[in-house]
Design a protein around this motif. Structure first.
Motif, PDB file in Angstrom:
ATOM      1  N   MET A   1      72.611  51.830  57.318  1.00  8.64           N
ATOM      2  CA  MET A   1      72.904  51.608  58.562  1.00  8.64           C
ATOM      3  C   MET A   1      71.933  50.838  59.291  1.00  8.64           C
ATOM      4  O   MET A   1      70.739  51.051  59.391  1.00  8.64           O
ATOM      5  N   THR A   2      72.280  49.550  60.005  1.00  9.63           N
ATOM      6  CA  THR A   2      70.999  48.823  60.754  1.00  9.63           C
ATOM      7  C   THR A   2      70.950  49.483  62.150  1.00  9.63           C
ATOM      8  O   THR A   2      71.781  50.317  62.440  1.00  9.63           O
ATOM      9  N   SER A   3      69.923  49.007  62.849  1.00  6.17           N
ATOM     10  CA  SER A   3      69.492  49.683  63.882  1.00  6.17           C
ATOM     11  C   SER A   3      70.462  49.391  64.961  1.00  6.17           C
ATOM     12  O   SER A   3      71.021  48.065  65.079  1.00  6.17           O
ATOM     13  N   ARG A   4      70.736  50.097  65.738  1.00  2.23           N
ATOM     14  CA  ARG A   4      71.581  49.813  66.917  1.00  2.23           C
ATOM     15  C   ARG A   4      70.776  50.130  68.356  1.00  2.23           C
ATOM     16  O   ARG A   4      70.499  51.284  68.494  1.00  2.23           O
ATOM     17  N   ARG A   5      70.492  49.108  68.932  1.00  5.39           N
ATOM     18  CA  ARG A   5      70.076  49.176  70.365  1.00  5.39           C
ATOM     19  C   ARG A   5      70.759  48.589  71.352  1.00  5.39           C
ATOM     20  O   ARG A   5      71.366  47.520  71.359  1.00  5.39           O
ATOM     21  N   LEU A   6      71.381  49.506  72.004  1.00  3.81           N
ATOM     22  CA  LEU A   6      72.580  49.228  73.131  1.00  3.81           C
ATOM     23  C   LEU A   6      71.807  48.284  74.288  1.00  3.81           C
ATOM     24  O   LEU A   6      70.604  48.443  74.426  1.00  3.81           O
ATOM     25  N   PRO A   7      72.378  47.580  75.047  1.00  2.00           N
ATOM     26  CA  PRO A   7      71.902  46.483  75.824  1.00  2.00           C
ATOM     27  C   PRO A   7      70.929  47.274  76.798  1.00  2.00           C
ATOM     28  O   PRO A   7      71.060  48.223  77.417  1.00  2.00           O
ATOM     29  N   ALA A   8      69.873  46.621  77.035  1.00  2.00           N
ATOM     30  CA  ALA A   8      68.941  47.143  77.764  1.00  2.00           C
ATOM     31  C   ALA A   8      69.284  47.375  79.373  1.00  2.00           C
ATOM     32  O   ALA A   8      69.925  46.509  79.721  1.00  2.00           O
ATOM     33  N   HIS A   9      69.082  48.596  80.017  1.00  2.00           N
ATOM     34  CA  HIS A   9      69.287  48.565  81.305  1.00  2.00           C
ATOM     35  C   HIS A   9      70.893  49.109  81.743  1.00  2.00           C
ATOM     36  O   HIS A   9      71.089  49.572  82.695  1.00  2.00           O
ATOM     37  N   VAL A  10      71.589  48.826  80.626  1.00  2.00           N
ATOM     38  CA  VAL A  10      73.189  49.122  80.953  1.00  2.00           C
ATOM     39  C   VAL A  10      73.632  49.780  79.824  1.00  2.00           C
ATOM     40  O   VAL A  10      73.731  48.948  78.840  1.00  2.00           O
ATOM     41  N   VAL A  11      74.390  50.955  79.714  1.00  2.00           N
ATOM     42  CA  VAL A  11      74.737  51.674  78.872  1.00  2.00           C
ATOM     43  C   VAL A  11      76.400  52.215  79.439  1.00  2.00           C
ATOM     44  O   VAL A  11      76.610  52.853  80.043  1.00  2.00           O
ATOM     45  N   ARG A  12      77.410  51.262  78.654  1.00  2.00           N
ATOM     46  CA  ARG A  12      78.741  51.555  78.975  1.00  2.00           C
ATOM     47  C   ARG A  12      79.360  52.517  78.255  1.00  2.00           C
ATOM     48  O   ARG A  12      79.031  52.975  77.002  1.00  2.00           O
ATOM     49  N   HIS A  13      80.533  52.955  78.604  1.00  2.00           N
ATOM     50  CA  HIS A  13      81.406  53.926  78.065  1.00  2.00           C
ATOM     51  C   HIS A  13      81.810  53.283  76.521  1.00  2.00           C
ATOM     52  O   HIS A  13      81.618  54.111  75.529  1.00  2.00           O
ATOM     53  N   GLY A  14      82.294  52.349  76.578  1.00  2.00           N
ATOM     54  CA  GLY A  14      82.425  51.474  75.431  1.00  2.00           C
ATOM     55  C   GLY A  14      81.378  51.355  74.262  1.00  2.00           C
ATOM     56  O   GLY A  14      81.595  51.459  73.108  1.00  2.00           O
ATOM     57  N   ASP A  15      80.134  51.294  74.884  1.00  2.00           N
ATOM     58  CA  ASP A  15      79.032  51.103  73.933  1.00  2.00           C
ATOM     59  C   ASP A  15      78.526  52.505  73.405  1.00  2.00           C
ATOM     60  O   ASP A  15      78.141  52.709  72.175  1.00  2.00           O
ATOM     61  N   LEU A  16      78.966  53.613  74.096  1.00  2.00           N
ATOM     62  CA  LEU A  16      78.640  54.966  73.521  1.00  2.00           C
ATOM     63  C   LEU A  16      79.640  55.330  72.407  1.00  2.00           C
ATOM     64  O   LEU A  16      79.253  55.861  71.458  1.00  2.00           O
ATOM     65  N   LYS A  17      80.900  54.903  72.695  1.00  2.00           N
ATOM     66  CA  LYS A  17      81.880  55.009  71.494  1.00  2.00           C
ATOM     67  C   LYS A  17      81.555  54.327  70.380  1.00  2.00           C
ATOM     68  O   LYS A  17      81.902  54.805  69.364  1.00  2.00           O
ATOM     69  N   ALA A  18      81.000  53.124  70.608  1.00  2.00           N
ATOM     70  CA  ALA A  18      80.656  52.238  69.150  1.00  2.00           C
ATOM     71  C   ALA A  18      79.433  52.906  68.654  1.00  2.00           C
ATOM     72  O   ALA A  18      79.272  52.876  67.453  1.00  2.00           O
ATOM     73  N   PHE A  19      78.516  53.252  69.440  1.00  2.00           N
ATOM     74  CA  PHE A  19      77.271  53.800  68.899  1.00  2.00           C
ATOM     75  C   PHE A  19      77.566  55.113  68.204  1.00  2.00           C
ATOM     76  O   PHE A  19      76.928  55.212  67.069  1.00  2.00           O
TER      77      PHE A  19
END
Length: 330
Positions: A1-19
Motif C-alpha cells: 500500500m502506498t502512502s495516502r495523504r489527504l489534501p491538506a486543510h480539507v478532508v471531505r466525506h468522499g476522501d474518507l471513504k476512499a481512505f
C-alpha cells in the motif's frame, strides 16, 4: 500500500471513504454527501512494511460526527497528543485522549483485536485532534520476533485476547517519537518512509514491553451477559433522560447490585454511570441550543440543572465554550 495523504486543510466525506476503502466505512451521522467537508487538517495512512500500518492526523472536526468501519485483527497503539474522542470496538467503549479542559498526563493505549471487529468513532464539532496510530497485524508480530520481548508470553497472550487493552502514562521518549512522526522531515519518499518506520518500531517495542510488564493490570473484556446488561442500562437511560433516575433503579433494571453495575458499566463504557448520564444530558442540551434555538435557561432545565450558572460551568467544561457563546454562533 502506498502512502495516502489527504489534501491538506480539507478532508471531505468522499476522501474518507476512499481512505478507508475495503473497511466498510460509513458516516452514521449526520447525513452528508461525498463533497461535504468533515475535517480540516492533515490526514495520512501508510503501510510502512507488510503488516505495519501508520495513521496520523492533525485535524479539527466540523460536525458532531459518528463514523463506523470494520478493523482487521491486530494490535493498535494510539497516542493522542491533543484532543480526544470516544471509540467503540464492538460493544466496548474506550475514551481516547483527553477531554476539553483536561490537562492531565497524556496516555498511550494499546488495544488487541483477535478477530475482525466493528469500529465506531464519536467526536464533537470543534474537536482538534493530533494523534498517531500504529496498527500491527498478526503476521508482523510472528515474523518480527515477539519472543525477543522480555516475558513475551504475557505479550503473546495479550495479542490473542479479543479487546484486551492496556493504557499507561506516555514517556517523554514516546511523545517525542510521536511528534517526529506527525511532522517528518522533507526527505525523498523512500527515506521518509524509513524514517517513520524506524520510529514506529521503537513505539511498538516500548508498548509491547509495557504490555509484558502489566499483565495483572491489563483490561480484559467483559462477558457477553455483562455487555447485554450495559446495553439495557444505556437504553433505559436514553428513554428516561427527563427523569431523575437513581443508581439503585438502574441496578434493578439490569438485575445486578449497584457496585456490580458501576464496575461493569465503567469497564464497558470507559466512564462512570453518573458521568455518562451527565454527558448525555449535556449533549442533548447542546443539540437543543443548535437545533431548537432554546434559551440557556431552558436548556439548563432540560439538562437537569436548577442553576443556569452551574449548567454553564458544566457545559463549558464539556464543550470548551459557554452555552451563551455557542448559541450565538449557531
Amino acid at each position: 500500500m502506498t502512502s495516502r495523504r489527504l489534501p491538506a486543510h480539507v478532508v471531505r466525506h468522499g476522501d474518507l471513504k476512499a481512505f478507508a476503502a475495503g473497511h466498510e466505512f460509513r458516516v452514521v451521522a449526520p447525513s452528508l454527501d461525498d463533497h461535504a467537508v468533515l475535517l480540516r487538517g492533515e490526514f495520512r495512512r501508510e503501510r510502512l512494511r507488510s503488516g505495519l500500518i501508520l495513521h496520523t492526523a492533525d485535524t479539527t472536526d466540523l460536525y458532531d460526527l459518528e463514523t463506523c468501519s470494520v478493523q482487521e485483527a491486530g494490535l493498535t497503539l494510539s497516542l493522542f497528543l491533543d484532543g480526544g474522542v470516544t471509540i467503540w470496538q464492538g460493544d466496548r467503549a474506550f475514551q481516547m485522549g483527553r477531554t476539553t479542559g483536561d490537562h492531565g498526563a497524556i496516555e498511550a493505549v494499546m488495544i488487541s483485536r483477535a478477530q475482525r471487529e466493528t469500529f465506531r468513532r464519536q467526536s464533537m464539532r470543534g474537536t482538534h485532534v493530533r494523534k498517531v496510530n500504529i496498527t500491527v497485524l498478526p503476521h508482523w508480530l510472528e515474523e518480527s520476533g515477539l519472543d525477543a520481548v522480555a516475558d513475551h508470553r504475557h505479550a503473546h497472550a495479550f495479542s490473542r485476547t479479543h479487546l484486551a487493552a492496556v493504557r499507561w502514562r506516555s514517556s517523554p521518549r514516546l511523545l517525542s517519537l510521536a511528534e517526529q512522526m506527525l511532522a517528518p522531515p522533507a526527505f525523498a519518499p523512500m527515506l521518509r518512509k524509513l524514517y517513520c518506520e524506524s520510529r514506529a518500531i521503537d513505539l511498538i517495542t516500548e508498548a509491547l514491553q509495557v504490555v509484558a510488564q502489566s499483565d495483572q493490570e491489563t483490561d480484559t473484556p467483559l462477558r457477553p451477559r455483562d455487555l447485554q446488561r450495559v446495553r439495557a442500562v444505556r437504553d433505559f437511560i436514553e428513554a428516561h433522560l427527563d427523569d431523575a433516575v437513581t443508581l439503585a433503579a438502574l441496578a434493578r433494571h439490569a438485575g445486578m447490585s449497584v457496585s456490580s453495575l458501576q464496575r461493569v458499566f465503567r469497564a464497558a463504557q470507559g466512564t462512570t454511570v453518573v458521568d455518562y448520564v451527565r454527558s448525555r444530558k449535556l449533549r442533548r442540551a447542546r443539540e437543543a441550543l443548535e437545533r431548537d434555538g432554546l434559551s440557556v435557561n431552558e436548556v439548563a432545565f432540560l439538562a437537569g440543572y436548577a442553576s443556569p450558572a452551574n449548567f454553564a460551568t458544566a457545559f463549558k467544561r464539556a464543550f470548551g465554550v459557554p452555552p451563551r457563546n455557542f448559541r450565538a454562533r449557531v
